[in-house]
Design a protein around this motif. Structure first.
Motif, PDB file in Angstrom:
ATOM      1  N   ASN A  97      10.415  -3.108  11.481  1.00  0.00           N
ATOM      2  CA  ASN A  97      10.609  -2.416  10.209  1.00  0.00           C
ATOM      3  C   ASN A  97       9.373  -2.569   9.340  1.00  0.00           C
ATOM      4  O   ASN A  97       8.722  -3.615   9.347  1.00  0.00           O
ATOM      5  N   LEU A  98       9.064  -1.528   8.576  1.00  0.00           N
ATOM      6  CA  LEU A  98       7.890  -1.569   7.710  1.00  0.00           C
ATOM      7  C   LEU A  98       8.049  -2.586   6.591  1.00  0.00           C
ATOM      8  O   LEU A  98       7.072  -3.132   6.087  1.00  0.00           O
ATOM      9  N   THR A 149      13.626  13.124  -3.837  1.00  0.00           N
ATOM     10  CA  THR A 149      14.100  13.681  -2.565  1.00  0.00           C
ATOM     11  C   THR A 149      12.944  13.784  -1.587  1.00  0.00           C
ATOM     12  O   THR A 149      13.054  13.411  -0.412  1.00  0.00           O
ATOM     13  N   THR A 150      11.810  14.291  -2.060  1.00  0.00           N
ATOM     14  CA  THR A 150      10.626  14.397  -1.210  1.00  0.00           C
ATOM     15  C   THR A 150      10.150  13.017  -0.765  1.00  0.00           C
ATOM     16  O   THR A 150       9.807  12.813   0.407  1.00  0.00           O
ATOM     17  N   LEU A 151      10.131  12.060  -1.680  1.00  0.00           N
ATOM     18  CA  LEU A 151       9.651  10.720  -1.349  1.00  0.00           C
ATOM     19  C   LEU A 151      10.559  10.028  -0.341  1.00  0.00           C
ATOM     20  O   LEU A 151      10.085   9.334   0.565  1.00  0.00           O
ATOM     21  N   ARG A 152      11.859  10.213  -0.467  1.00  0.00           N
ATOM     22  CA  ARG A 152      12.781   9.583   0.480  1.00  0.00           C
ATOM     23  C   ARG A 152      12.675  10.230   1.859  1.00  0.00           C
ATOM     24  O   ARG A 152      12.794   9.555   2.877  1.00  0.00           O
ATOM     25  N   THR A 153      12.442  11.543   1.892  1.00  0.00           N
ATOM     26  CA  THR A 153      12.222  12.213   3.178  1.00  0.00           C
ATOM     27  C   THR A 153      10.952  11.687   3.836  1.00  0.00           C
ATOM     28  O   THR A 153      10.924  11.397   5.040  1.00  0.00           O
ATOM     29  N   LEU A 154       9.892  11.549   3.039  1.00  0.00           N
ATOM     30  CA  LEU A 154       8.645  10.987   3.548  1.00  0.00           C
ATOM     31  C   LEU A 154       8.858   9.572   4.055  1.00  0.00           C
ATOM     32  O   LEU A 154       8.337   9.181   5.115  1.00  0.00           O
ATOM     33  N   ASN A 155       9.661   8.790   3.335  1.00  0.00           N
ATOM     34  CA  ASN A 155       9.918   7.412   3.734  1.00  0.00           C
ATOM     35  C   ASN A 155      10.655   7.339   5.072  1.00  0.00           C
ATOM     36  O   ASN A 155      10.352   6.503   5.918  1.00  0.00           O
ATOM     37  N   ALA A 179       8.365   6.647  12.422  1.00  0.00           N
ATOM     38  CA  ALA A 179       7.114   6.625  13.175  1.00  0.00           C
ATOM     39  C   ALA A 179       6.591   5.196  13.306  1.00  0.00           C
ATOM     40  O   ALA A 179       6.115   4.794  14.383  1.00  0.00           O
ATOM     41  N   PHE A 180       6.690   4.421  12.230  1.00  0.00           N
ATOM     42  CA  PHE A 180       6.208   3.040  12.249  1.00  0.00           C
ATOM     43  C   PHE A 180       7.032   2.197  13.222  1.00  0.00           C
ATOM     44  O   PHE A 180       6.490   1.387  13.972  1.00  0.00           O
ATOM     45  N   GLY A 181       8.349   2.403  13.214  1.00  0.00           N
ATOM     46  CA  GLY A 181       9.216   1.646  14.116  1.00  0.00           C
ATOM     47  C   GLY A 181       8.954   1.965  15.570  1.00  0.00           C
ATOM     48  O   GLY A 181       8.945   1.073  16.432  1.00  0.00           O
ATOM     49  N   GLU A 182       8.753   3.251  15.869  1.00  0.00           N
ATOM     50  CA  GLU A 182       8.482   3.631  17.251  1.00  0.00           C
ATOM     51  C   GLU A 182       7.135   3.092  17.727  1.00  0.00           C
ATOM     52  O   GLU A 182       6.969   2.770  18.893  1.00  0.00           O
ATOM     53  N   MET A 213       0.830  -1.197   0.000  1.00  0.00           N
ATOM     54  CA  MET A 213       0.000   0.000   0.000  1.00  0.00           C
ATOM     55  C   MET A 213       0.871   1.257   0.000  1.00  0.00           C
ATOM     56  O   MET A 213       0.631   2.197  -0.754  1.00  0.00           O
ATOM     57  N   VAL A 214       1.920   1.261   0.824  1.00  0.00           N
ATOM     58  CA  VAL A 214       2.803   2.419   0.891  1.00  0.00           C
ATOM     59  C   VAL A 214       3.598   2.561  -0.400  1.00  0.00           C
ATOM     60  O   VAL A 214       3.787   3.666  -0.913  1.00  0.00           O
TER      61      VAL A 214
END
Length: 322
Positions: A91-92, A71-77, A83-86, A55-56
């Motif tokens: 790992n996602l 660059t934007t996509l890697r920052t989002l990733n 956030a997912f790990g915390e 989905m992601v």
């Protein structure tokens, strides 16, 4: 909370399943995905995690298709993975967006000129010409207002962008993508004159609008760009790739990293990381003769992308061969 809580068991059949929230549609309604019929909880959990990752990944692909840079996509990733790990402690498990835009398909100069010739009589030709001369982002083009044009100076000030926000696919006016996006662009006389004529005939403060005089939508700009591209016989790669076309050709023509970064509203370090190696590879492929041309261009006095240089930039993209 662990994602094992997402797995539920049908007490009657004894089988396992899950429900995965896919976000909201353009109408604001939730879009859940339900899967069931798994024999074990472990099998259901494995498929749940795979579905989450896919989905992601599909969301990243859609964002790139819509014109977002890698660059934007890697920052989002990075933000999403942290956030997912915390939240879950794991790992996602998805493939990262590609690190470099080197693999992005980009027009040749011949394709850009063929497109410009084809759209010369188009209602939006001033916008297409401005795109090919400056490499403005989609949101930046849509956010331009008549007051951003200074006829006496022959300049255009980039102050804002228009973005599409969900739910409801609403438009929002925001500052440029970064501090570097706030810039003043020197234009060639022909582009300035065409934009002046465009501004004089507008019934709204925005420079480029749809047929209802509302600001142009960034998400519709790609289709408006690709349709005439197909008609012109060139690849429908979307408007964002024009930025890469301009950057690689200006760098290869001898312009400095900081000059090109200022023109495009990019960070110089980002520009160097993505394009310097590409330009070097192109010069090596060009053979021994290219080094002499490069040396001669390097002997020119340093110049910024202002004044007469802006006309050279436009001609580099828009001039006819020969």
């Amino acid at each position: 909370m662990s994602d094992t809580n997402a797995i539920v068991q049908d007490e009657g059949a004894g089988l396992f399943g899950f429900r995965l929230e896919m976000g909201r549609g353009y109408d604001g309604a939730r879009m859940p995905v339900r899967r069931s019929g798994f024999a074990t909880e472990k099998t259901a959990l494995t498929e749940y995690r795979r579905s989450s990752a896919r989905m992601v990944e599909r969301a990243y692909q859609q964002l790139e298709t819509d014109g977002y840079s890698r660059t934007t996509l890697r920052t989002l990733n990075l933000v999403l993975r942290k956030a997912f790990g915390e939240q879950t402690g794991r790992n996602l498990g998805l493939r990262k967006p590609l690190e470099s835009d080197e693999e992005r398909q980009v027009w040749t100069l011949a394709e850009a000129r063929r497109f410009a010739e084809h759209v010369h009589e188009d209602r939006l030709y001033p916008m297409w010409r401005l795109l090919l001369a400056t490499g403005l982002r989609r949101g930046e083009l849509c956010g331009l207002r008549c007051g951003d044009l200074e006829l006496g100076q022959g300049t255009l000030t980039e102050r804002r962008q228009i973005v599409v926000e969900d739910p409801g696919s609403r438009l929002r006016v925001k500052p440029p993508k970064s501090y570097n996006g706030l810039r003043v662009l020197k234009l060639d006389p022909i582009t300035t004159e065409q934009l002046a004529d465009r501004a004089a005939g507008q019934g709204t403060r925005y420079l480029f609008t749809g047929r209802t005089d509302e600001p142009m939508r960034p998400d519709s700009l790609t289709d408006r760009f690709n349709d005439p591209a197909i008609a012109a016989g060139v690849r429908p790669l979307g408007p964002h790739q024009v930025r890469h076309l301009i950057a690689s050709n200006l760098l290869d023509a001898g312009y400095g990293i900081h000059e090109v970064a200022e023109r495009l509203g990019n960070d110089a370090a980002t520009l160097m990381r993505y394009y310097a190696q590409v330009g070097a590879a192109q010069r090596l492929q060009a053979g021994p003769g290219a080094s002499g041309v490069r040396s001669q261009q390097r002997d020119w006095r340093p110049f910024m992308l202002t004044g007469g240089t802006s006309e050279r930039v436009t001609l580099l993209i828009l001039r006819s061969p020969g």
